[in-house]
Design a protein around this motif. Structure first.
Motif, mmCIF file in Angstrom:
data_model
loop_
_atom_site.group_PDB
_atom_site.id
_atom_site.type_symbol
_atom_site.label_atom_id
_atom_site.label_comp_id
_atom_site.label_asym_id
_atom_site.label_seq_id
_atom_site.Cartn_x
_atom_site.Cartn_y
_atom_site.Cartn_z
ATOM 1 N N GLY A 102 29.552 46.179 43.927
ATOM 2 C CA GLY A 102 28.878 47.255 43.208
ATOM 3 C C GLY A 102 29.060 47.118 41.713
ATOM 4 N N ASP A 103 28.433 48.021 40.966
ATOM 5 C CA ASP A 103 28.505 47.973 39.510
ATOM 6 C C ASP A 103 29.943 48.104 39.028
ATOM 7 O OD1 ASP A 103 25.777 47.724 39.206
ATOM 8 O OD2 ASP A 103 25.422 49.879 39.055
ATOM 9 N N LEU A 104 30.360 47.144 38.181
ATOM 10 C CA LEU A 104 31.684 47.213 37.561
ATOM 11 C C LEU A 104 31.561 47.473 36.066
ATOM 12 C CD1 LEU A 104 34.214 44.584 38.956
ATOM 13 C CD2 LEU A 104 34.672 46.929 38.308
ATOM 14 N N PHE A 105 30.320 47.582 35.563
ATOM 15 C CA PHE A 105 30.077 47.800 34.146
ATOM 16 C C PHE A 105 30.648 46.678 33.295
ATOM 17 C CE2 PHE A 105 30.476 51.957 36.278
ATOM 18 C CZ PHE A 105 29.119 52.209 36.351
ATOM 19 N N ASP A 106 30.826 45.544 33.922
ATOM 20 C CA ASP A 106 31.049 44.281 33.238
ATOM 21 C C ASP A 106 30.493 43.238 34.202
ATOM 22 O OD1 ASP A 106 32.530 42.874 30.860
ATOM 23 O OD2 ASP A 106 32.832 41.663 32.640
ATOM 24 N N ALA A 107 29.179 43.136 34.236
ATOM 25 C CA ALA A 107 28.510 42.424 35.314
ATOM 26 C C ALA A 107 28.337 40.944 35.053
ATOM 27 C CB ALA A 107 27.152 43.063 35.583
ATOM 28 N N THR A 108 29.336 40.306 34.453
ATOM 29 C CA THR A 108 29.248 38.874 34.195
ATOM 30 C C THR A 108 30.128 38.089 35.165
ATOM 31 O OG1 THR A 108 30.910 39.182 32.466
ATOM 32 C CG2 THR A 108 28.614 39.113 31.785
ATOM 33 N N GLU A 109 30.198 38.580 36.410
ATOM 34 C CA GLU A 109 30.831 37.860 37.510
ATOM 35 C C GLU A 109 32.321 37.588 37.296
ATOM 36 O OE1 GLU A 109 27.690 35.339 39.779
ATOM 37 O OE2 GLU A 109 27.585 34.742 37.682
ATOM 38 N N ILE A 110 33.045 38.604 36.828
ATOM 39 C CA ILE A 110 34.507 38.524 36.797
ATOM 40 C C ILE A 110 35.059 39.725 37.559
ATOM 41 C CG2 ILE A 110 34.714 37.147 34.696
ATOM 42 C CD1 ILE A 110 35.244 39.708 33.154
ATOM 43 N N ASP A 111 34.403 40.076 38.654
ATOM 44 C CA ASP A 111 34.769 41.259 39.432
ATOM 45 C C ASP A 111 36.223 41.226 39.885
ATOM 46 O OD1 ASP A 111 31.924 41.002 39.374
ATOM 47 O OD2 ASP A 111 31.806 42.499 40.958
ATOM 48 N N GLU A 112 36.703 40.053 40.279
ATOM 49 C CA GLU A 112 38.044 39.982 40.855
ATOM 50 C C GLU A 112 39.103 40.422 39.851
ATOM 51 O OE1 GLU A 112 40.815 36.848 43.333
ATOM 52 O OE2 GLU A 112 39.641 36.095 41.647
ATOM 53 N N ILE A 113 39.083 39.845 38.656
ATOM 54 C CA ILE A 113 40.138 40.162 37.689
ATOM 55 C C ILE A 113 40.048 41.605 37.226
ATOM 56 C CG2 ILE A 113 38.831 39.365 35.666
ATOM 57 C CD1 ILE A 113 41.501 38.272 34.590
ATOM 58 N N LEU A 114 38.821 42.139 37.088
ATOM 59 C CA LEU A 114 38.687 43.534 36.683
ATOM 60 C C LEU A 114 39.159 44.471 37.791
ATOM 61 C CD1 LEU A 114 35.274 43.574 34.775
ATOM 62 C CD2 LEU A 114 37.568 43.723 33.835
ATOM 63 N N SER A 115 38.846 44.129 39.031
ATOM 64 C CA SER A 115 39.297 44.967 40.152
ATOM 65 C C SER A 115 40.816 44.972 40.240
ATOM 66 C CB SER A 115 38.694 44.466 41.463
ATOM 67 O OG SER A 115 37.276 44.568 41.440
ATOM 68 N N LEU A 116 41.429 43.807 40.074
ATOM 69 C CA LEU A 116 42.893 43.747 40.090
ATOM 70 C C LEU A 116 43.483 44.545 38.939
ATOM 71 C CD1 LEU A 116 43.359 39.984 41.012
ATOM 72 C CD2 LEU A 116 43.848 41.952 42.478
ATOM 73 N N ARG A 117 42.839 44.472 37.775
ATOM 74 C CA ARG A 117 43.314 45.233 36.615
ATOM 75 C C ARG A 117 43.239 46.736 36.899
ATOM 76 N NH1 ARG A 117 44.873 48.270 33.629
ATOM 77 N NH2 ARG A 117 44.840 48.360 31.346
ATOM 78 N N ILE A 118 42.167 47.176 37.527
ATOM 79 C CA ILE A 118 42.004 48.596 37.835
ATOM 80 C C ILE A 118 43.104 49.077 38.779
ATOM 81 C CG2 ILE A 118 40.505 50.218 39.085
ATOM 82 C CD1 ILE A 118 38.131 48.648 37.846
ATOM 83 N N LEU A 119 43.484 48.220 39.728
ATOM 84 C CA LEU A 119 44.502 48.612 40.709
ATOM 85 C C LEU A 119 45.888 48.743 40.092
ATOM 86 C CD1 LEU A 119 43.415 46.539 43.841
ATOM 87 C CD2 LEU A 119 42.986 48.948 43.333
ATOM 88 N N THR A 120 46.075 48.259 38.859
ATOM 89 C CA THR A 120 47.378 48.418 38.199
ATOM 90 C C THR A 120 47.515 49.766 37.497
ATOM 91 O OG1 THR A 120 46.668 47.454 36.074
ATOM 92 C CG2 THR A 120 47.453 45.928 37.785
ATOM 93 N N LEU A 121 46.448 50.558 37.434
ATOM 94 C CA LEU A 121 46.525 51.868 36.783
ATOM 95 C C LEU A 121 47.477 52.783 37.538
ATOM 96 C CD1 LEU A 121 42.739 52.523 36.048
ATOM 97 C CD2 LEU A 121 44.471 51.808 34.402
ATOM 98 N N THR A 122 48.221 53.578 36.788
ATOM 99 C CA THR A 122 49.069 54.592 37.420
ATOM 100 C C THR A 122 48.182 55.739 37.897
ATOM 101 O OG1 THR A 122 49.402 55.831 35.374
ATOM 102 C CG2 THR A 122 50.942 53.999 35.832
ATOM 103 N N GLU A 123 48.743 56.622 38.709
ATOM 104 C CA GLU A 123 47.980 57.766 39.194
ATOM 105 C C GLU A 123 47.501 58.622 38.029
ATOM 106 O OE1 GLU A 123 46.844 58.539 42.130
ATOM 107 O OE2 GLU A 123 47.686 56.704 42.988
ATOM 108 N N GLU A 124 48.357 58.776 37.007
ATOM 109 C CA GLU A 124 47.982 59.587 35.847
ATOM 110 C C GLU A 124 46.842 58.920 35.078
ATOM 111 O OE1 GLU A 124 51.035 58.656 36.631
ATOM 112 O OE2 GLU A 124 51.941 60.574 37.235
ATOM 113 N N GLU A 125 46.938 57.601 34.887
ATOM 114 C CA GLU A 125 45.883 56.889 34.180
ATOM 115 C C GLU A 125 44.570 56.935 34.954
ATOM 116 O OE1 GLU A 125 48.562 53.495 31.865
ATOM 117 O OE2 GLU A 125 47.798 53.112 33.896
ATOM 118 N N ARG A 126 44.667 56.794 36.273
ATOM 119 C CA ARG A 126 43.463 56.824 37.106
ATOM 120 C C ARG A 126 42.798 58.197 37.022
ATOM 121 N NH1 ARG A 126 45.685 55.160 41.247
ATOM 122 N NH2 ARG A 126 45.199 52.952 40.981
#
Length: 379
Positions: free
Chosen positions: A237-261
């Protein structure tokens, strides 16, 4: 396909990482193709217009132009974080017969767009001016020019974030042709190569879009693309950085704390949907993001030369400056290579290269890559 590419351009960098108001580096969106009011020309804030030029074949083609961008406004809901949000805008212009345009002045259309209560955003009106003109280049060949300007009145001395409410954000254009076809500006046919090199584009890069081989749709993109770009089918789905680096951005998102999320979710409904989808990705989906092998059929002329063939280099006009400096040089084909899009290249070693023998394990020190039409058999 065109709509997906358009959305990728609209939201490139819109909620990257995603943005949070408490992070200083995240307070300004990193979108591409922003056009500021024309009164700000030369003030260093950014461009106020873009111009796309391209070639259209056939005697009497008709072209339609669609301009798309984001308009930013302040959220009307108080509980949202202090981030402006976007409303998608699309202007579909009337059809233009290129023959008529070539015989007269440019057609100019202008429209003012306001944010109202229905959008859920508060902000300023923006005015878009689009000029379309054409010129005959040769029999059955026209040069089409499309200029998009931000004609919004000068907002005066305002902070950068407020100035963006008067801007056209992520602006780009989609051109569709009936009764004719567009010419690739990246790989033009030999009979139109000179005319293609004379097309001048400011702020956008026109590329062919659609199924490979189709030439009825052109995308004037604010970021550099190749002909027939597409979004990776593995993307969930849309990651708002659609230049085919979904994996690294998804991993980066999963490092957010509950407060940051939680904070990021309050910045924009799109950010909330992105975070929720990423949190729900399973292992199989993540594995697909790591990479994919794709198989392409070689074109009919793929084996015009074989390894060991002696050739003379004839780089096409408008190519890489280093390639052009090798025009007329004798060379030897080392191998035949194919890139991810199925394009075939010949790796050659140039006879006159002083670094020819600097390689290791018996390989030449320098290899240069050319396509079949840039090589001729050595006498």
């Amino acid at each position: 396909m065109v709509d997906r590419l358009g959305r990728a351009l609209l939201y490139e960098g819109y909620v990257l990482y995603p943005y949070r108001a408490s992070s200083l580096k995240n307070r300004n969106r990193a979108t591409f193709g922003t056009l500021y009011p024309e009164s700000r020309r030369g003030r260093g804030e950014g461009p106020v217009s873009f111009c796309a030029e391209c070639l259209v074949r056939e005697e009497a083609p008709t072209v339609r132009v669609s301009v798309r961008f984001l308009q930013l406004g302040e959220p009307a809901t108080a509980e949202l974080a202090p981030f402006d949000q976007a409303m998608e805008r699309r202007l579909d212009l009337s059809a233009h017969a290129l023959g008529e345009l070539a015989r007269g002045a440019a057609r100019v259309e202008e429209e003012t767009l306001s944010l109202d209560g229905a959008s859920g955003l508060r902000g300023e009106a923006v005015t878009v001016r689009v000029s379309v003109s054409a010129a005959g280049v040769a029999d059955g060949l026209h040069r089409l020019s499309v200029r998009v300007e931000n004609a919004t009145p000068d907002p005066g001395d305002v902070p950068p974030d407020v100035l963006l409410r008067h801007a056209l954000v992520s602006a780009h254009a989609i051109l569709e042709c009936e009764g004719g076809e567009f010419v690739s500006l990246l790989e033009p046919e030999a009979d139109v190569a000179t005319a293609a090199a004379r097309c001048r584009n400011e702020g956008v890069f026109p590329v062919l879009v659609g199924a490979p081989g189709e030439k009825r749709t052109l995308l004037a993109s604010p970021i550099i693309l190749y002909d027939y770009p597409k979004i990776a089918e593995e993307s969930p789905g849309d990651l708002f950085d659609a230049t085919e680096i979904d994996e690294i951005l998804s991993l980066r998102i999963l490092t957010l704390t509950e407060e940051e999320r939680a904070e990021a979710m309050r910045t924009d409904p799109r950010a909330k949907a992105l975070l929720e989808r990423t949190a729900g990705l399973d292992e199989e989906t993540f594995a697909r993001l790591h990479g994919a092998w794709r198989t392409f059929e070689r074109t009919a002329h793929a084996r015009r030369f074989d390894a060991g063939s002696r050739v003379v280099l004839r780089p096409r006009p408008g190519g890489d400056v280093l390639d052009l400096s090798l025009a007329g040089e004798a060379a030897t084909v080392l191998s035949v290579e194919e890139d991810a899009e199925g394009r075939v290249y010949y790796a050659v070693a140039v006879d006159a290269d002083p670094g020819r023998d600097l390689g290791a394990l018996g390989q030449p020190g320098h290899r240069f890559f050319f396509q079949a039409e840039e090589l001729e058999a050595a006498p």
